[in-house]
Write a protein that holds these residues in place. Structure first.
Motif, PDB file in Angstrom:
ATOM      1  N   ARG A   1       0.819  -1.219   0.000  1.00  0.00           N
ATOM      2  CA  ARG A   1       0.000   0.000   0.000  1.00  0.00           C
ATOM      3  C   ARG A   1       0.856   1.274   0.000  1.00  0.00           C
ATOM      4  O   ARG A   1       0.430   2.323  -0.501  1.00  0.00           O
ATOM      5  CB  ARG A   1      -0.955   0.002   1.196  1.00  0.00           C
ATOM      6  N   LEU A   2       2.089   1.179   0.534  1.00  0.00           N
ATOM      7  CA  LEU A   2       2.995   2.336   0.545  1.00  0.00           C
ATOM      8  C   LEU A   2       4.056   2.255  -0.547  1.00  0.00           C
ATOM      9  O   LEU A   2       4.971   3.068  -0.590  1.00  0.00           O
ATOM     10  CB  LEU A   2       3.669   2.462   1.921  1.00  0.00           C
ATOM     11  N   GLY A   3       3.924   1.266  -1.426  1.00  0.00           N
ATOM     12  CA  GLY A   3       4.857   1.134  -2.531  1.00  0.00           C
ATOM     13  C   GLY A   3       6.159   0.453  -2.145  1.00  0.00           C
ATOM     14  O   GLY A   3       6.292  -0.131  -1.065  1.00  0.00           O
ATOM     15  N   LEU A   4       7.148   0.534  -3.045  1.00  0.00           N
ATOM     16  CA  LEU A   4       8.468  -0.043  -2.827  1.00  0.00           C
ATOM     17  C   LEU A   4       9.509   1.068  -2.739  1.00  0.00           C
ATOM     18  O   LEU A   4       9.485   2.012  -3.535  1.00  0.00           O
ATOM     19  CB  LEU A   4       8.852  -1.000  -3.964  1.00  0.00           C
ATOM     20  N   LEU A   5      10.412   0.920  -1.789  1.00  0.00           N
ATOM     21  CA  LEU A   5      11.519   1.864  -1.641  1.00  0.00           C
ATOM     22  C   LEU A   5      12.828   1.146  -1.895  1.00  0.00           C
ATOM     23  O   LEU A   5      13.001  -0.014  -1.523  1.00  0.00           O
ATOM     24  CB  LEU A   5      11.530   2.472  -0.235  1.00  0.00           C
ATOM     25  N   ASN A   6      13.773   1.846  -2.514  1.00  0.00           N
ATOM     26  CA  ASN A   6      15.064   1.273  -2.852  1.00  0.00           C
ATOM     27  C   ASN A   6      16.182   2.024  -2.130  1.00  0.00           C
ATOM     28  O   ASN A   6      16.156   3.253  -2.036  1.00  0.00           O
ATOM     29  CB  ASN A   6      15.304   1.350  -4.360  1.00  0.00           C
ATOM     30  N   LEU A   7      17.157   1.266  -1.618  1.00  0.00           N
ATOM     31  CA  LEU A   7      18.343   1.846  -1.008  1.00  0.00           C
ATOM     32  C   LEU A   7      19.444   1.852  -2.061  1.00  0.00           C
ATOM     33  O   LEU A   7      19.908   0.802  -2.495  1.00  0.00           O
ATOM     34  CB  LEU A   7      18.769   1.023   0.209  1.00  0.00           C
ATOM     35  N   HIS A   8      19.876   3.056  -2.468  1.00  0.00           N
ATOM     36  CA  HIS A   8      20.833   3.180  -3.575  1.00  0.00           C
ATOM     37  C   HIS A   8      22.104   3.876  -3.097  1.00  0.00           C
ATOM     38  O   HIS A   8      22.033   4.940  -2.466  1.00  0.00           O
ATOM     39  CB  HIS A   8      20.208   3.991  -4.712  1.00  0.00           C
ATOM     40  N   PRO A   9      23.302   3.315  -3.387  1.00  0.00           N
ATOM     41  CA  PRO A   9      24.547   3.872  -2.860  1.00  0.00           C
ATOM     42  C   PRO A   9      25.164   4.973  -3.727  1.00  0.00           C
ATOM     43  O   PRO A   9      26.276   4.857  -4.232  1.00  0.00           O
ATOM     44  CB  PRO A   9      25.459   2.645  -2.785  1.00  0.00           C
ATOM     45  N   SER A  10      24.411   6.059  -3.916  1.00  0.00           N
ATOM     46  CA  SER A  10      24.969   7.253  -4.553  1.00  0.00           C
ATOM     47  C   SER A  10      24.083   8.432  -4.174  1.00  0.00           C
ATOM     48  O   SER A  10      23.014   8.262  -3.571  1.00  0.00           O
ATOM     49  CB  SER A  10      25.033   7.109  -6.074  1.00  0.00           C
TER      50      SER A  10
END
Length: 315
Positions: A96-105
């Motif tokens: 319901r809150l979507g997907l979050l991504n952890l990105h190293p930049s």
């Protein structure tokens, strides 16, 4: 808050552990299938699987994740960290809150496969992590949080990887808790500032001694621990030597690019002094073909290392 976690490599492990230690419930973990690894090519579980299994979390390893795979977990949110698989547009709308991504930049700088390495190779003064919303376009989603980190003069890609993994794990939990409270702000990326971090290629490892010493030093640090900088070495068979660590000398180059000048001292110890296109490089850690890596002084006492020796195919 119930979360599903998507991750595979070592970079994702601190984030998973941070989630397990938080008030957020990890309902399911998705990771890549076991792959052959090492000289024996034995099937090896990815680091995330090992971590999740030890913690007693349910683990799935589909070749391709489908929306039905995660719907039964009834997630509020999905977290992606170094997963290694493109997620379908349909799957993005399941939590319901979507997907979050952890990105190293520090997006929009260095979208793509090798952001840590490219930041080092290009001489960036800082890097960082972003928590962003996953969209169908590569690393193009709105940024919910960012944390910067200065790049040290002696940092390698491996060292930065570990620092950013720890920093990102801390920021991911804080961002999820803010999102749950409705306190997270989303900032669209400026498309005019986008740069792409292309995947590293093995051929990039060959050192061109005509480059300045500080550029070669960045290459050596940026390619450590993979694919590792290398150069041909006259008198050695079975392939090039690998250069793991060096020290740049900014003085005027004492010889032709690629010429061995003898032994020299550096702030990090004794090594082999090699002239470059601008300045010189002290090789501090080197690995002969088929052997373990050793310090430069030890190599010079056991292998061809006379002054005047020319390194590199183009020397």
């Amino acid at each position: 808050m119930r979360a599903v976690f998507f991750g595979t490599s070592e970079f994702a492990v601190p984030a998973l552990r941070a989630l397990m230690a938080s008030p957020i419930e990890v309902a399911a973990v998705f990771t890549q299938p076991d792959r052959p690894s090492g000289r024996g090519r034995r099937l090896t579980p990815p680091p995330v699987k090992a971590c999740a299994t030890e913690a007693g979390l349910p683990v799935s390893q589909p070749e391709r994740v489908r929306s039905n795979d995660i719907a039964e977990s009834r997630p509020d949110v999905g977290i992606v960290a170094a997963y290694g698989q493109i997620l379908s547009r349909k799957l993005l709308s399941v939590p319901r809150l979507g997907l979050l991504n952890l990105h190293p930049s520090l997006l929009p700088r260095w979208r793509g496969a090798a952001p840590i390495q490219r930041a080092l190779l290009e001489g960036d003064s800082e890097t960082g992590v972003c928590v962003m919303r996953v969209t169908p376009e590569l690393d193009a989603g709105a940024v919910l949080a960012r944390r910067s980190l200065p790049i040290g003069a002696r940092d390698t890609s491996g060292a930065l990887h570990d620092k950013l993994a720890a920093l990102g794990a801390e920021q991911m939990v804080a961002t999820l808790l803010a999102l749950e409270k409705g306190e997270a702000n989303e900032e669209p990326q400026d498309e005019s500032l986008v740069t792409y971090a292309e995947k590293l290629k093995k051929e990039e490892a060959k050192l061109d001694w005509r480059l300045p010493a500080n550029r070669l030093d960045r290459l050596i640090r940026g390619l450590n621990p993979w694919p590792v900088a290398e150069t041909s070495w006259p008198g050695l068979e079975n392939g090039p030597v690998r250069i793991w660590r060096a020290w740049p000398v900014a003085d005027e180059s004492p010889g032709a690019a690629g010429e061995v000048m003898g032994l020299a001292e550096s702030p990090e110890g004794e090594g082999i002094l090699v002239a470059t296109g601008e300045g010189a490089l002290v090789i501090l850690e080197i690995q002969p073909p088929g052997k373990k890596k050793m310090d430069g002084g030890a190599f010079a006492r056991g292998y061809p290392c006379r002054p005047g020796l020319m390194l590199g195919e183009d020397a």
